[in-house]
Enzyme design. Structure first.
Site, PDB file in Angstrom:
ATOM      1  N   GLU A 159       0.808  -1.225   0.000  1.00  0.00           N
ATOM      2  CA  GLU A 159       0.000   0.000   0.000  1.00  0.00           C
ATOM      3  C   GLU A 159       0.848   1.284   0.000  1.00  0.00           C
ATOM      4  O   GLU A 159       0.501   2.247  -0.665  1.00  0.00           O
ATOM      5  CB  GLU A 159      -0.969  -0.013   1.192  1.00  0.00           C
ATOM      6  CG  GLU A 159      -1.972  -1.160   1.090  1.00  0.00           C
ATOM      7  CD  GLU A 159      -3.133  -1.043   2.065  1.00  0.00           C
ATOM      8  OE1 GLU A 159      -3.251  -1.901   2.940  1.00  0.00           O
ATOM      9  OE2 GLU A 159      -3.918  -0.079   1.967  1.00  0.00           O
ATOM     10  N   HIS A 165      10.038 -25.383   5.474  1.00  0.00           N
ATOM     11  CA  HIS A 165       9.414 -26.568   4.889  1.00  0.00           C
ATOM     12  C   HIS A 165       8.888 -26.317   3.482  1.00  0.00           C
ATOM     13  O   HIS A 165       8.303 -27.217   2.890  1.00  0.00           O
ATOM     14  CB  HIS A 165       8.303 -27.066   5.818  1.00  0.00           C
ATOM     15  CG  HIS A 165       8.837 -27.375   7.194  1.00  0.00           C
ATOM     16  ND1 HIS A 165       9.313 -28.612   7.548  1.00  0.00           N
ATOM     17  CD2 HIS A 165       9.026 -26.572   8.267  1.00  0.00           C
ATOM     18  CE1 HIS A 165       9.749 -28.572   8.799  1.00  0.00           C
ATOM     19  NE2 HIS A 165       9.593 -27.338   9.256  1.00  0.00           N
ATOM     20  N   LYS A 194     -13.892  -0.244  -4.280  1.00  0.00           N
ATOM     21  CA  LYS A 194     -14.990  -0.200  -3.316  1.00  0.00           C
ATOM     22  C   LYS A 194     -16.204   0.535  -3.909  1.00  0.00           C
ATOM     23  O   LYS A 194     -17.342   0.122  -3.710  1.00  0.00           O
ATOM     24  CB  LYS A 194     -14.529   0.499  -2.023  1.00  0.00           C
ATOM     25  CG  LYS A 194     -13.577  -0.344  -1.178  1.00  0.00           C
ATOM     26  CD  LYS A 194     -13.164   0.366   0.109  1.00  0.00           C
ATOM     27  CE  LYS A 194     -12.239  -0.496   0.943  1.00  0.00           C
ATOM     28  NZ  LYS A 194     -11.795   0.107   2.190  1.00  0.00           N
TER      29      LYS A 194
HETATM   30  C1  F6R Z   1      -6.116   1.673   3.703  1.00  0.00           C
HETATM   31  C2  F6R Z   1      -5.994   0.317   4.199  1.00  0.00           C
HETATM   32  C3  F6R Z   1      -6.929  -0.737   3.690  1.00  0.00           C
HETATM   33  C4  F6R Z   1      -8.221  -0.782   4.522  1.00  0.00           C
HETATM   34  C5  F6R Z   1      -9.189  -1.860   4.020  1.00  0.00           C
HETATM   35  C6  F6R Z   1     -10.416  -1.992   4.889  1.00  0.00           C
HETATM   36  O1  F6R Z   1      -5.242   2.526   4.412  1.00  0.00           O
HETATM   37  O2  F6R Z   1      -5.158   0.057   5.020  1.00  0.00           O
HETATM   38  O3  F6R Z   1      -6.266  -1.972   3.689  1.00  0.00           O
HETATM   39  O4  F6R Z   1      -7.886  -1.033   5.868  1.00  0.00           O
HETATM   40  O5  F6R Z   1      -9.579  -1.549   2.722  1.00  0.00           O
HETATM   41  O6  F6R Z   1     -11.007  -0.759   5.111  1.00  0.00           O
HETATM   42  P1  F6R Z   1     -11.409  -0.360   6.601  1.00  0.00           P
HETATM   43  O7  F6R Z   1     -10.126  -0.413   7.355  1.00  0.00           O
HETATM   44  O8  F6R Z   1     -11.954   1.021   6.521  1.00  0.00           O
HETATM   45  O9  F6R Z   1     -12.384  -1.376   7.042  1.00  0.00           O
END
Ligand code: F6R
Length: 308
Positions: A199, A215, A303
């Site tokens: 990320e 392993h 998303k």
């Molecule tokens: C963004 C990040 C992502 C979110 C993941 C879930 O900084 O770390 O991996 O954590 O998309 O979103 P949340 O944390 O808001 O449930």
């Protein structure tokens, strides 16, 4: 108030002093934690240092079939809008689990369950201190002096992270892919490094852990093609058989490691130190690549499209 990403990373030392716990809990037989990405990792790291009851971290929409009234369910979603975690939480409520939530708002905060509310304004992965502290205060130690010591270790790194920058420089100099080798109780910390490289640095990365990696992964360490494309990072400080494995694996497979030496006296101190070192290495690597370490627009777009 908008905090730039470096300030979000530097905030970790403050986050570990966040005073929050799950409050009064009824007896339970097992713990199921739901969370994705930067939120779920809080549950995974906790699951490795807690052994008083079975803990399963579910990074998915559903729940294991055994989850019922005897289950403590913890839903973690920084935004509160992650569809997998929202779905799992609704299911946990339907099944009569004892539910606790950790979120900064969103849909999760409207479900009427007991919730630890964490501050807004961070990337989820830069809010790990807030997301993990309720677990630690409730189940590991409520001694705030511990967290003060951790906080000092972290802010020392904020003041001087030239070692972490050097590690990033080595990875970048070879345009290599990091392969992070952990060992218990830092297996999930190794995975956290992998995800931070993904990320923050926007590069592919791998993680594995001793003794399991001996392993399987260790075999291609000797024989794979493309080995020159990897940088192998290993957490220092192992002892006994694990220390031998780290050494022998390197010797037998002719693999050179970059060693990340944890500071601190206790497991918790070392754990937080290693997590933060990964934050900085991946952040510096992102900057060296001239990409924005904070940006996760691929994920945001994904998303959005899933909502339609
Ligand atoms: C963004 C990040 C992502 C979110 C993941 C879930 O900084 O770390 O991996 O954590 O998309 O979103 P949340 O944390 O808001 O449930």
């Amino acid at each position: 108030m908008y905090m730039n990403f470096e300030d979000q990373l530097r905030d970790f030392s403050r986050q570990v002093k966040f005073k929050a716990n799950f409050g009064e809990l009824s007896p339970f037989k097992n713990i199921v934690i739901s969370g994705m990405g930067g939120s779920g990792i809080a549950g995974s790291i906790f699951s490795e240092i807690y052994d008083k009851a079975p803990v399963q971290v579910v990074s998915d929409y559903g729940l294991p079939s055994y989850a019922d009234r005897d289950t403590l369910f913890v839903g973690i979603s920084y935004s509160g809008n992650t569809e997998e975690t929202v779905a799992a939480t609704k299911e946990a409520m339907r099944r009569g689990c004892q539910v606790r939530l950790i979120t900064s708002g969103g849909e999760l905060s409207e479900l009427g369950a007991e919730t630890v509310v964490v501050p807004k304004g961070y990337q989820p992965r830069a809010a790990l201190g807030y997301l993990i502290k309720p677990f630690l205060s409730t189940f590991i130690t409520s001694d705030e002096a511990q967290y003060d010591r951790i906080s000092r270790l972290l802010s020392d790194m904020d003041t001087n992270n030239s070692n972490e920058k050097d590690v990033a420089g080595k990875i970048f100099g070879r345009r290599s892919i990091p392969y992070v080798l952990g060992y218990p109780p830092f297996r999930w910390v190794a995975y956290r490094w992998k995800t931070q490289f993904n990320e923050n640095s926007k590069i592919l990365a791998f993680s594995a852990y001793f003794p399991e990696l001996d392993h399987n992964d260790a075999i291609p360490f000797k024989h794979t093609y493309g080995k020159e494309n990897f940088s192998f990072l290993v957490f220092g400080g192992s002892t006994g058989q694990i220390e031998k494995r780290v050494r022998f694996t390197s010797e037998i497979t002719s693999t050179e490691y970059i060693t990340i030496q944890p500071k601190g006296d206790t497991v918790l101190e070392k754990l937080f130190y290693l997590v933060h070192a990964g934050d900085y290495v991946s952040y510096h690597l992102g900057n060296m690549r001239k990409i924005d370490p904070e940006d996760v627009s691929v994920l945001t777009e994904l998303k959005e499209r899933l909502k339609s």
